[in-house]
Enzyme design. Structure first.
Site, mmCIF file in Angstrom:
data_model
loop_
_atom_site.group_PDB
_atom_site.id
_atom_site.type_symbol
_atom_site.label_atom_id
_atom_site.label_comp_id
_atom_site.label_asym_id
_atom_site.label_seq_id
_atom_site.Cartn_x
_atom_site.Cartn_y
_atom_site.Cartn_z
ATOM 1 N N ARG A 40 0.806 -1.226 0.000
ATOM 2 C CA ARG A 40 0.000 0.000 0.000
ATOM 3 C C ARG A 40 0.837 1.274 0.000
ATOM 4 O O ARG A 40 0.647 2.182 -0.829
ATOM 5 C CB ARG A 40 -0.915 0.040 1.243
ATOM 6 C CG ARG A 40 -2.160 -0.766 1.142
ATOM 7 C CD ARG A 40 -2.525 -1.313 2.511
ATOM 8 N NE ARG A 40 -1.622 -2.412 2.777
ATOM 9 C CZ ARG A 40 -1.888 -3.684 2.445
ATOM 10 N NH1 ARG A 40 -3.045 -3.988 1.963
ATOM 11 N NH2 ARG A 40 -0.995 -4.629 2.639
ATOM 12 N N THR A 41 1.777 1.363 0.956
ATOM 13 C CA THR A 41 2.509 2.618 1.149
ATOM 14 C C THR A 41 3.388 2.918 -0.063
ATOM 15 O O THR A 41 3.414 4.043 -0.570
ATOM 16 C CB THR A 41 3.366 2.514 2.432
ATOM 17 O OG1 THR A 41 2.540 2.008 3.472
ATOM 18 C CG2 THR A 41 3.925 3.858 2.831
ATOM 19 N N LYS A 50 25.367 -6.034 -0.562
ATOM 20 C CA LYS A 50 26.838 -6.127 -0.482
ATOM 21 C C LYS A 50 27.352 -5.385 0.741
ATOM 22 O O LYS A 50 28.557 -5.184 0.892
ATOM 23 C CB LYS A 50 27.458 -5.517 -1.740
ATOM 24 C CG LYS A 50 27.039 -6.182 -3.034
ATOM 25 C CD LYS A 50 27.622 -5.406 -4.223
ATOM 26 C CE LYS A 50 26.858 -5.715 -5.491
ATOM 27 N NZ LYS A 50 27.062 -4.685 -6.522
ATOM 28 N N ARG A 107 11.159 3.786 4.112
ATOM 29 C CA ARG A 107 10.654 2.734 5.013
ATOM 30 C C ARG A 107 11.839 1.872 5.418
ATOM 31 O O ARG A 107 12.640 1.466 4.559
ATOM 32 C CB ARG A 107 9.587 1.873 4.339
ATOM 33 C CG ARG A 107 9.297 0.620 5.173
ATOM 34 C CD ARG A 107 8.077 -0.106 4.747
ATOM 35 N NE ARG A 107 6.867 0.636 5.075
ATOM 36 C CZ ARG A 107 5.648 0.085 5.093
ATOM 37 N NH1 ARG A 107 5.495 -1.189 4.813
ATOM 38 N NH2 ARG A 107 4.595 0.808 5.395
ATOM 39 N N HIS A 151 4.463 5.619 11.754
ATOM 40 C CA HIS A 151 4.011 5.529 10.354
ATOM 41 C C HIS A 151 3.034 6.704 10.154
ATOM 42 O O HIS A 151 1.823 6.536 10.090
ATOM 43 C CB HIS A 151 3.309 4.188 10.154
ATOM 44 C CG HIS A 151 3.063 3.799 8.726
ATOM 45 N ND1 HIS A 151 3.273 4.648 7.660
ATOM 46 C CD2 HIS A 151 2.603 2.636 8.195
ATOM 47 C CE1 HIS A 151 2.958 4.025 6.539
ATOM 48 N NE2 HIS A 151 2.554 2.807 6.832
HETATM 49 N N1 CP Z 1 -0.454 -0.129 5.947
HETATM 50 C C1 CP Z 1 0.749 -0.378 5.385
HETATM 51 O O1 CP Z 1 1.749 0.252 5.721
HETATM 52 O O2 CP Z 1 0.732 -1.354 4.436
HETATM 53 P P1 CP Z 1 2.004 -1.783 3.561
HETATM 54 O O3 CP Z 1 2.974 -2.472 4.505
HETATM 55 O O4 CP Z 1 1.467 -2.710 2.513
HETATM 56 O O5 CP Z 1 2.617 -0.557 2.998
#
Ligand code: CP
Length: 315
Positions: free
Chosen positions: A54-55, A82, A104, A134
């Site tokens: 999603r993100t 590496k 992320r 998040h």
């Molecule tokens: N909600 C969320 O962060 O989903 P993803 O891990 O798929 O990005």
């Protein structure tokens, strides 16, 4: 606001301004041509050191719909295998001329390091770091709550004063819970955390009403029930006996869903473990806002990228 690292950094006015802008972006996303020229000539780098559906996709769509150039970097298949460090990866990508990093990472604090260690001078957006935060997930959740509870046409300038939210499940490992807790409190919501004792954090930072008894909480009026994913990949010990026991005590089962008020909005950040923390009847019901959350993710991320890169709407 130069970076978006934590919802704790957002004032109520800043959060509402971002949500209002996201509502405007949502109108663009309803058009046949879903594109604005606002970030033409700018470059966004998606730095993903941890898996995402999603993100990652929504940041990609957000950048493209604002006409930015996009580099999608995935640790898998890169020189990270590496042994290349986050610093050297960031310096390498920044050498091409970057206007914002979206990151992320499995390590809590990695986005803070990227933003504040002098490796780059551009805005950094935290797209989920370890068990820490998040922030764009919390913003899209707040956007969804405003739409569902105030009405689609009546969101502008609104906070979430008095909205009763239960956040249920693996709170301990949840960056979504932490970001939501900060933002929902800032917007005036009344939050109750529900989890097994082993998955309930005990730190001051998580100061909120809490309960170990999901049925007791469900017996009270609730506007939103937000179910969280059981994050098995972050569990290095047995936090509950077995899945059946978890579902029976802390899952949104069919039995609990049948008793729930039809007015209560059901949310889940995804990905879902259907049959564990949430049953399909609840996830696929008209009360569920789960698909709406995903759609709102694009609009929120457009608002965040636009605000940080253009420097507008920051106050
Ligand atoms: N909600 C969320 O962060 O989903 P993803 O891990 O798929 O990005």
């Amino acid at each position: 606001m130069k970076h978006l690292l934590s919802t704790e950094d957002l004032s109520s006015d800043q959060a509402i301004a971002l949500l209002d802008l996201a509502d405007e972006m949502a109108l663009v996303n309803e058009r046949e041509v879903k594109k604005l020229p606002t970030l033409r000539g700018k470059t966004v780098v998606n730095l993903f050191f941890e898996d995402s559906t999603r993100t990652r996709v929504s940041f990609e769509l957000a950048a493209k719909r604002l006409s930015a150039d996009l580099i999608n970097f995935s640790a898998k298949g890169s020189s990270v295998s590496k042994g290349e460090s986050l610093k050297d990866t960031a310096l390498t990508l920044a050498a091409g001329g970057v206007d914002a990093f979206v990151i992320r990472h499995s390590a809590s604090g990695a986005p803070f390091n990227l933003a504040h260690n002098g490796w780059t001078n551009v805005p950094v957006v935290n797209a989920g770091d370890g068990t820490h935060e998040h922030p764009t997930q919390a913003l899209l959740d707040a956007m969804t709550m405003r739409q569902r509870l105030h009405g689609m046409a009546n969101t502008r300038g609104k906070n979430l004063d008095g909205v009763r939210v239960a956040i249920v499940g693996d709170i301990l490992h949840s960056r979504v819970a932490r970001s939501n807790l900060h933002l929902l409190k800032t917007l005036g919501a009344d939050v109750t955390l529900v989890a097994p004792p082993t998955l309930m954090p005990r730190t001051e930072e998580f100061a909120a009403s809490h309960s170990f008894d999901f049925d007791e909480v469900l017996a009270q009026p609730l506007d939103v029930v937000m179910m969280l994913r059981v994050q098995s990949e972050r569990m290095n010990a047995a936090f509950f006996s077995n899945e059946r026991e978890y579902s029976r005590n802390w899952g949104l089962t069919s039995e609990r869903f049948e008793k729930l008020s039809s007015e209560t909005v059901i949310m889940h950040p995804g990905p879902m473990n259907r049959g564990l923390e949430i049953c399909s009847e609840a996830a696929d019901s008209p009360q569920s806002a789960i698909v709406q959350q995903v759609a709102n993710g694009i609009s929120v991320r457009m608002a965040v990228l636009y605000s940080l890169i253009s420097g507008e709407h920051n106050d």
